[in-house]
Design a protein around this motif. Sequence first.
Motif, mmCIF file in Angstrom:
data_model
loop_
_atom_site.group_PDB
_atom_site.id
_atom_site.type_symbol
_atom_site.label_atom_id
_atom_site.label_comp_id
_atom_site.label_asym_id
_atom_site.label_seq_id
_atom_site.Cartn_x
_atom_site.Cartn_y
_atom_site.Cartn_z
ATOM 1 N N HIS A 17 0.819 -1.212 0.000
ATOM 2 C CA HIS A 17 0.000 0.000 0.000
ATOM 3 C C HIS A 17 0.857 1.268 0.000
ATOM 4 C CE1 HIS A 17 -3.392 2.614 0.846
ATOM 5 N NE2 HIS A 17 -2.754 3.081 1.902
ATOM 6 N N VAL A 18 2.013 1.242 0.662
ATOM 7 C CA VAL A 18 2.819 2.454 0.830
ATOM 8 C C VAL A 18 4.043 2.530 -0.082
ATOM 9 C CG1 VAL A 18 2.078 2.720 3.228
ATOM 10 C CG2 VAL A 18 4.232 1.549 2.735
ATOM 11 N N THR B 11 11.713 6.286 5.758
ATOM 12 C CA THR B 11 10.456 6.679 5.119
ATOM 13 C C THR B 11 9.456 5.537 5.159
ATOM 14 O OG1 THR B 11 11.711 8.177 3.685
ATOM 15 C CG2 THR B 11 9.457 7.689 3.036
ATOM 16 N N THR B 12 9.931 4.313 4.988
ATOM 17 C CA THR B 12 9.046 3.151 5.083
ATOM 18 C C THR B 12 8.445 3.049 6.474
ATOM 19 O OG1 THR B 12 10.231 1.924 3.386
ATOM 20 C CG2 THR B 12 8.934 0.629 4.947
ATOM 21 N N ARG B 13 9.262 3.194 7.488
ATOM 22 C CA ARG B 13 8.764 3.102 8.869
ATOM 23 C C ARG B 13 7.712 4.168 9.147
ATOM 24 N NH1 ARG B 13 14.418 1.905 12.086
ATOM 25 N NH2 ARG B 13 14.577 -0.262 11.425
ATOM 26 N N CYS C 211 2.017 5.639 9.699
ATOM 27 C CA CYS C 211 0.897 6.515 9.325
ATOM 28 C C CYS C 211 -0.336 5.741 8.870
ATOM 29 C CB CYS C 211 1.320 7.475 8.224
ATOM 30 S SG CYS C 211 2.432 8.767 8.816
ATOM 31 N N THR C 212 -0.189 4.492 8.522
ATOM 32 C CA THR C 212 -1.341 3.692 8.118
ATOM 33 C C THR C 212 -1.994 2.989 9.297
ATOM 34 O OG1 THR C 212 -0.046 1.698 7.641
ATOM 35 C CG2 THR C 212 -0.358 3.248 5.830
ATOM 36 N N ARG D 132 -5.184 7.541 12.256
ATOM 37 C CA ARG D 132 -6.257 8.062 11.421
ATOM 38 C C ARG D 132 -6.653 9.457 11.899
ATOM 39 N NH1 ARG D 132 -4.999 4.184 8.765
ATOM 40 N NH2 ARG D 132 -6.295 2.433 8.227
ATOM 41 N N ILE D 133 -6.946 10.310 10.996
ATOM 42 C CA ILE D 133 -7.347 11.666 11.362
ATOM 43 C C ILE D 133 -8.729 11.597 12.005
ATOM 44 C CG2 ILE D 133 -7.967 13.938 10.483
ATOM 45 C CD1 ILE D 133 -5.858 13.488 8.301
#
Length: 81
Positions: free
Chosen positions: A25-26, A52-54, A59-60, A65-66
């Motif tokens: 997904h990322v 950046t992967t971490r 963030c997922t 989640r916002i």
Amino acid sequence: MILDPATSAKITGYRPQKAPPEWDHVCGHVQMLVAASAERSPYRVERLLTATTRLAVWCTAPACRITRKCGCGTRRSTRSS
């Protein structure tokens, strides 16, 4: 911006050793961000990819989640201090 072939190959061929389920997904976002920042960063491209992967995987996570318009991803108390 044009990256040298070796750097470009590292970015496009990168996959974490223990790729988390979120990787598929990322991965596009990770590659785009690292490609855009590789020339400006003092860090090796491998380190940028790992960090950046971490961050992208974090963030997922459901806790990120916002939930409010503040955009920080965490719940904020509505009562004043």
